[in-house]
Design an enzyme around this catalytic site. Structure first.
Site, PDB file in Angstrom:
ATOM      1  CE1 TYR A 148      -9.309  22.115  20.008  1.00 17.08           C
ATOM      2  CE2 TYR A 148      -9.363  22.367  22.395  1.00 17.08           C
ATOM      3  CZ  TYR A 148      -8.669  22.390  21.206  1.00 17.08           C
ATOM      4  OH  TYR A 148      -7.314  22.697  21.208  1.00 17.08           O
ATOM      5  CB  THR A 203      -0.511  21.074   9.398  1.00 15.75           C
ATOM      6  OG1 THR A 203      -0.805  20.629  10.734  1.00 15.75           O
ATOM      7  CG2 THR A 203      -0.077  19.900   8.548  1.00 15.75           C
ATOM      8  N   GLY A 204      -0.746  24.186   9.831  1.00 14.85           N
ATOM      9  CA  GLY A 204      -1.246  25.319  10.619  1.00 14.85           C
ATOM     10  C   GLY A 204      -0.101  26.136  11.170  1.00 14.85           C
ATOM     11  N   GLY A 224       0.403  31.380  15.122  1.00 17.40           N
ATOM     12  CA  GLY A 224       0.184  30.596  16.343  1.00 17.40           C
ATOM     13  C   GLY A 224       1.323  29.670  16.731  1.00 17.40           C
TER      14      GLY A 224
HETATM   15  N1  LIG Z   1      -3.842  28.041  21.564  1.00 20.82           N
HETATM   16  C1  LIG Z   1      -4.060  27.302  22.640  1.00 20.82           C
HETATM   17  O1  LIG Z   1      -4.275  27.811  23.754  1.00 20.82           O
HETATM   18  C2  LIG Z   1      -4.037  25.809  22.520  1.00 20.82           C
HETATM   19  C3  LIG Z   1      -4.193  25.052  23.699  1.00 20.82           C
HETATM   20  C4  LIG Z   1      -4.150  23.662  23.609  1.00 20.82           C
HETATM   21  C5  LIG Z   1      -3.985  23.063  22.375  1.00 20.82           C
HETATM   22  N2  LIG Z   1      -3.866  23.816  21.237  1.00 20.82           N
HETATM   23  C6  LIG Z   1      -3.688  23.110  19.952  1.00 20.82           C
HETATM   24  O2  LIG Z   1      -2.459  23.520  19.395  1.00 20.82           O
HETATM   25  C7  LIG Z   1      -2.550  23.566  17.964  1.00 20.82           C
HETATM   26  C8  LIG Z   1      -2.191  24.946  17.477  1.00 20.82           C
HETATM   27  O3  LIG Z   1      -3.085  25.863  18.085  1.00 20.82           O
HETATM   28  P1  LIG Z   1      -3.117  27.417  17.715  1.00 20.82           P
HETATM   29  O4  LIG Z   1      -3.990  28.045  18.731  1.00 20.82           O
HETATM   30  O5  LIG Z   1      -1.743  27.905  17.450  1.00 20.82           O
HETATM   31  O6  LIG Z   1      -3.922  27.353  16.330  1.00 20.82           O
HETATM   32  P2  LIG Z   1      -4.424  28.556  15.419  1.00 20.82           P
HETATM   33  O7  LIG Z   1      -4.042  29.878  15.982  1.00 20.82           O
HETATM   34  O8  LIG Z   1      -5.860  28.320  15.114  1.00 20.82           O
HETATM   35  O9  LIG Z   1      -3.583  28.235  14.097  1.00 20.82           O
HETATM   36  C9  LIG Z   1      -3.515  29.127  13.094  1.00 20.82           C
HETATM   37  C10 LIG Z   1      -2.785  28.464  11.925  1.00 20.82           C
HETATM   38  O10 LIG Z   1      -3.589  27.429  11.347  1.00 20.82           O
HETATM   39  C11 LIG Z   1      -3.807  27.728   9.941  1.00 20.82           C
HETATM   40  N3  LIG Z   1      -5.097  27.151   9.556  1.00 20.82           N
HETATM   41  C12 LIG Z   1      -6.290  27.336  10.159  1.00 20.82           C
HETATM   42  N4  LIG Z   1      -7.242  26.615   9.539  1.00 20.82           N
HETATM   43  C13 LIG Z   1      -6.642  25.934   8.537  1.00 20.82           C
HETATM   44  C14 LIG Z   1      -7.081  25.015   7.546  1.00 20.82           C
HETATM   45  N5  LIG Z   1      -8.357  24.651   7.454  1.00 20.82           N
HETATM   46  N6  LIG Z   1      -6.175  24.505   6.678  1.00 20.82           N
HETATM   47  C15 LIG Z   1      -4.867  24.871   6.753  1.00 20.82           C
HETATM   48  N7  LIG Z   1      -4.382  25.741   7.666  1.00 20.82           N
HETATM   49  C16 LIG Z   1      -5.259  26.275   8.538  1.00 20.82           C
HETATM   50  C17 LIG Z   1      -3.708  29.245   9.921  1.00 20.82           C
HETATM   51  O11 LIG Z   1      -3.387  29.732   8.663  1.00 20.82           O
HETATM   52  P3  LIG Z   1      -4.449  30.553   7.740  1.00 20.82           P
HETATM   53  O12 LIG Z   1      -5.326  31.354   8.639  1.00 20.82           O
HETATM   54  O13 LIG Z   1      -3.615  31.340   6.825  1.00 20.82           O
HETATM   55  O14 LIG Z   1      -5.177  29.455   7.047  1.00 20.82           O
HETATM   56  C18 LIG Z   1      -2.533  29.470  10.856  1.00 20.82           C
HETATM   57  O15 LIG Z   1      -1.326  29.118  10.221  1.00 20.82           O
HETATM   58  C19 LIG Z   1      -3.980  23.137  17.639  1.00 20.82           C
HETATM   59  O16 LIG Z   1      -4.025  21.758  17.378  1.00 20.82           O
HETATM   60  C20 LIG Z   1      -4.738  23.456  18.908  1.00 20.82           C
HETATM   61  O17 LIG Z   1      -5.922  22.699  19.045  1.00 20.82           O
HETATM   62  C21 LIG Z   1      -3.887  25.173  21.297  1.00 20.82           C
END
Ligand SMILES: NC(=O)c1ccc[n+]([C@@H]2O[C@H](COP(=O)([O-])OP(=O)(O)OC[C@H]3O[C@@H](n4cnc5c(N)ncnc54)[C@H](OP(=O)(O)O)[C@@H]3O)[C@@H](O)[C@H]2O)c1
Length: 289
Positions: A163, A9-10, A14
């Site tokens: 969060y 998912t997501g 990212g």
């Molecule tokens: N980035 C960090 O530094 C970090 C650090 C620690 C933990 N995490 C965790 O790692 C995971 C991934 O993080 P990330 O930063 O890569 O996330 P992100 O950039 O917010 O993810 C983007 C992805 O999520 C999709 N998305 C967003 N909202 C959605 C929704 N309501 N329904 C379906 N798809 C949705 C987006 O697609 P669309 O825009 O096309 O919908 C895109 O594919 C998360 O659980 C985050 O909390 C991240």
């Protein structure tokens, strides 16, 4: 991973997209999920360019209807799911409710992985040895207040932000899920990815950060793309839980950003916290494994 069906998912951007890329490169049949059709198709084309089997579905996973629609679509297209990576997560700057009346941080970080795992259980159970991987984040391991799971008392803005609170609640839910499926050939584990410059981070305003970090927002915005642009690194822990032979049959564990096992934080080992999070998920979703 050849012959295995993986749902991330997501994953149209990212860390999720890099996780999907790595699993597709290992031969898995990978299904991506995002909300936007164009971004989803573009990501599937990019990841499938070398001949990998990558397809994309769209659904808003902050809503129960979106989760149900995704599960129905998966059932129509696939006879089993070997790996479900509940990668979607995120933070908001203030308290907001989804159309289902669920606080948004709780909905995306805790309820979505709970409900999707419940909805996909028939497909997961159809696999010989299925794996569920849930992603945590933030400052893991702070206290969880069962009476503030959806910021009913106050939206946490200090170091233990809403969060962080939700991600620790997700860990408690995952630990309980693993125990509930102990007799199934379905494992449930948690990965911490570490930090990365992703679409989610780029869209984040200073107001979404804990107060202590807000003055650092411009610095983070400058350094993020320079220091944190290697997304393969944060995908490592999820890929390890999803694909490593070391994890065969291993359930109820948590790995850090180096993909090494780490102890569950105290709040996650607190059964009253697990009960509260589990009850809330059951109540909102009306689903139980
Ligand atoms: N980035 C960090 O530094 C970090 C650090 C620690 C933990 N995490 C965790 O790692 C995971 C991934 O993080 P990330 O930063 O890569 O996330 P992100 O950039 O917010 O993810 C983007 C992805 O999520 C999709 N998305 C967003 N909202 C959605 C929704 N309501 N329904 C379906 N798809 C949705 C987006 O697609 P669309 O825009 O096309 O919908 C895109 O594919 C998360 O659980 C985050 O909390 C991240």
């Amino acid at each position: 991973m050849r012959g295995k069906t993986v749902l991330v998912t997501g994953s149209t951007g990212g860390i999720g997209k890099e996780t999907a890329r790595a699993l597709a490169a290992r031969g898995a049949r990978v299904v991506l999920v995002g909300r936007d059709r164009r971004r989803a198709d573009a990501a599937a084309r990019e990841l499938g360019a070398g001949g990998a089997a990558v397809s994309a579905l769209t659904a808003d996973l902050s809503r129960l209807a979106g989760l149900r629609a995704l599960a129905a679509e998966m059932s129509a297209r696939h006879d089993r799911v070997d790996v479900l990576v509940n990668n979607l997560g995120g933070m908001t700057a203030s308290r907001a409710l989804t159309g289902d009346g669920v606080e948004t941080t709780f909905a995306t970080n805790v309820l979505a992985p709970y409900a999707l795992t419940c909805l996909l259980l028939p497909l997961l159970r159809a696999a010989p040895a299925a794996r569920v991987v849930n992603l945590t984040g933030g400052i893991r391991g702070g206290p969880v207040d069962p009476s503030n799971l959806e910021a009913e008392k106050r939206f946490l803005g200090w170091t233990f932000s809403q969060y962080n609170h939700a991600k620790t609640a997700l860990m408690a839910m995952s630990r309980r899920f693993a125990a509930r499926l102990a007799d199934d050939a379905v494992t449930v584990n948690v990965a911490y990815p570490g930090h990365a410059h992703t679409p989610g981070n780029q869209a984040m305003t200073a107001a979404a950060l804990p107060y202590a970090y807000r003055p650092l927002a411009p610095v983070l915005r400058f350094l993020g793309p320079r220091l944190l642009n290697d997304l393969a690194k944060p995908a490592r822990s999820s890929v390890y839980l999803a694909a490593s032979p070391d994890m065969e049959g291993v359930t109820g564990v948590y790995v850090d950003a180096r993909a090494e096992r780490a102890p569950w934080p105290a709040a996650v080992r607190d059964e009253s916290v697990c009960d509260a999070v589990w009850d809330r998920c059951e109540r909102h979703s009306r689903l139980t494994p």
